[in-house]
Design an enzyme around this catalytic site. Structure first.
Site, mmCIF file in Angstrom:
data_model
loop_
_atom_site.group_PDB
_atom_site.id
_atom_site.type_symbol
_atom_site.label_atom_id
_atom_site.label_comp_id
_atom_site.label_asym_id
_atom_site.label_seq_id
_atom_site.Cartn_x
_atom_site.Cartn_y
_atom_site.Cartn_z
ATOM 1 N N ARG A 58 0.772 -1.248 -0.116
ATOM 2 C CA ARG A 58 -0.061 0.004 0.180
ATOM 3 C C ARG A 58 0.961 1.376 -0.121
ATOM 4 O O ARG A 58 0.360 2.348 -0.822
ATOM 5 C CB ARG A 58 -0.921 0.069 1.244
ATOM 6 C CG ARG A 58 -2.008 1.120 1.064
ATOM 7 C CD ARG A 58 -3.015 0.867 2.493
ATOM 8 N NE ARG A 58 -4.098 1.743 2.352
ATOM 9 C CZ ARG A 58 -4.289 2.742 3.315
ATOM 10 N NH1 ARG A 58 -3.608 2.897 4.269
ATOM 11 N NH2 ARG A 58 -5.511 3.619 2.917
ATOM 12 N N ILE A 84 -7.426 7.707 -0.821
ATOM 13 C CA ILE A 84 -7.336 6.154 -0.752
ATOM 14 C C ILE A 84 -8.130 5.649 0.528
ATOM 15 O O ILE A 84 -7.885 6.151 1.602
ATOM 16 C CB ILE A 84 -5.701 5.716 -0.784
ATOM 17 C CG1 ILE A 84 -5.973 4.191 -0.793
ATOM 18 C CG2 ILE A 84 -4.978 6.205 0.392
ATOM 19 C CD1 ILE A 84 -4.232 3.659 -1.009
ATOM 20 N N SER A 85 -8.996 4.863 0.371
ATOM 21 C CA SER A 85 -10.045 4.488 1.425
ATOM 22 C C SER A 85 -9.106 3.550 2.433
ATOM 23 O O SER A 85 -8.136 2.983 2.107
ATOM 24 C CB SER A 85 -11.258 3.599 0.824
ATOM 25 O OG SER A 85 -11.789 4.260 -0.219
ATOM 26 N N LYS A 86 -9.844 3.445 3.677
ATOM 27 C CA LYS A 86 -9.356 2.795 4.653
ATOM 28 C C LYS A 86 -9.116 1.251 4.320
ATOM 29 O O LYS A 86 -10.043 0.862 3.412
ATOM 30 C CB LYS A 86 -10.292 2.606 6.041
ATOM 31 C CG LYS A 86 -10.441 3.876 6.378
ATOM 32 C CD LYS A 86 -11.492 4.249 7.568
ATOM 33 C CE LYS A 86 -11.313 3.167 8.680
ATOM 34 N NZ LYS A 86 -12.437 3.488 9.851
ATOM 35 N N PRO A 87 -8.043 0.648 4.607
ATOM 36 C CA PRO A 87 -8.115 -1.009 4.224
ATOM 37 C C PRO A 87 -9.266 -1.574 4.759
ATOM 38 O O PRO A 87 -9.609 -2.735 4.105
ATOM 39 C CB PRO A 87 -6.851 -1.269 5.252
ATOM 40 C CG PRO A 87 -5.686 -0.123 5.035
ATOM 41 C CD PRO A 87 -6.852 1.011 5.322
#
Length: 238
Positions: A58, A84-87
C-alpha cells in the site's frame, strides 16, 4: 518504557509501523502482515482477500510523506480532492464482491481507479480488471504507480465511470469507489446474470450506505448495509 508491562510493549510492537516505512525500497512484509492480522480480527474471513492485502504494498500508492501511515486503518489523501480508502473498508467491499462466488472472478469493472491500489488488489481476485477513472491526473498517477508492478490483467481506462464500460460487458462483478444518489442504470445493464455489484449510494440525503446488488435471471436483488463515506460520484471527465 515508562513502566509499561512487557506484554503491553510486545503487543504494541506487533502493530507499530517501523520508522523504515518512510524509506525508499522498504521491505514492508512485516507491517503488511500486521495490517492483515488486524483485518482478520475485524472480521474479514475470505482467504483470497487477505492474501491480496498481504501481497500488495500500500505504501507504493501514497505520497512518500505519508508512507509511515500507509498500513494504518485510515484513509489518506491522494490529491485532486480524492482519497485512498481505509484498508478495512476496501477489504469489506472486496469480500462482499467475492462472497459465495467461485474465485478467481472473471472480468470485473472498477469505477474510480484513484491511485490504483484497489485495482492491484483486484488483480489477485479476478482474471481481468477494467478500471475507470474520470480525472486524467489520477488516471496517469495510477498508471505510473502500477507500471513498475507489471500486472498484466489490469486495464486502466480514462472515461466517465457513470456510463460503465460497455465494451467489456457483461461483468462478473462491479465495484465502485464513489457514491451517487442511486446506482447508475448502465452499471446494472452491464452486470452479468449471477454477478454482484458493490457500491456506496446516498439513499438518504447526506447519508451514504453500502449497497450490494445481485443479478439473477429474474431481476435484481438489493441489500443495503452499513453507512459509509466516499467521495461523491460525478459524471463527465476532467
Amino acid at each position: 518504557m515508562g513502566g509499561r508491562p512487557a506484554s503491553a510493549a510486545a503487543a504494541r510492537a506487533q502493530t507499530a509501523v517501523p520508522p523504515a516505512v518512510a524509506g525508499v525500497g522498504l521491505d514492508s512484509a512485516a507491517v503488511r502482515q500486521a495490517m492483515v492480522r488486524r483485518l482478520a480480527q475485524q472480521g474479514v474471513t475470505q482467504p483470497a482477500v487477505l492474501q491480496a492485502f498481504e501481497r500488495v504494498e500500500r505504501h507504493c500508492f501514497v505520497d512518500s510523506g505519508l508512507a509511515a501511515q500507509a498500513y494504518e486503518d485510515t484513509s489518506l489523501p491522494i490529491g485532486w480532492g480524492q482519497t485512498i480508502s481505509k484498508p478495512s473498508v476496501v477489504a469489506r467491499m472486496l469480500e462482499l464482491l467475492c462472497e459465495g462466488q467461485t474465485l478467481p472472478l472473471g472480468r470485473v469493472l472498477e469505477i474510480g481507479t484513484g491511485c490504483g491500489y484497489q485495482a492491484a488488489l483486484l488483480s489477485h481476485l479476478c482474471r481481468e480488471v477494467y478500471s475507470m477513472e474520470r480525472l486524467r491526473a489520477l488516471h496517469e498517477r495510477a498508471r505510473d504507480n502500477l507500471r513498475p508492478m507489471r500486472i498484466p490483467n489490469v486495464h486502466l481506462i480514462f472515461g466517465d465511470g457513470m456510463l460503465g464500460y460497455p465494451k467489456g460487458a457483461p461483468y462478473a462483478g462491479i465495484i465502485a469507489a464513489a457514491g451517487g444518489e442511486s446506482i447508475p442504470a448502465a452499471w446494472l445493464e452491464q452486470l452479468a446474470v449471477g454477478a454482484r455489484l458493490v457500491a456506496p449510494a446516498e439513499l438518504q440525503s447526506g447519508q451514504q450506505s453500502l449497497v450490494v446488488v445481485q443479478r439473477s435471471a429474474h431481476g435484481f436483488e438489493r441489500r443495503v448495509l452499513e453507512g459509509v463515506r466516499f467521495v461523491p460520484l460525478k459524471s463527465g471527465t476532467a
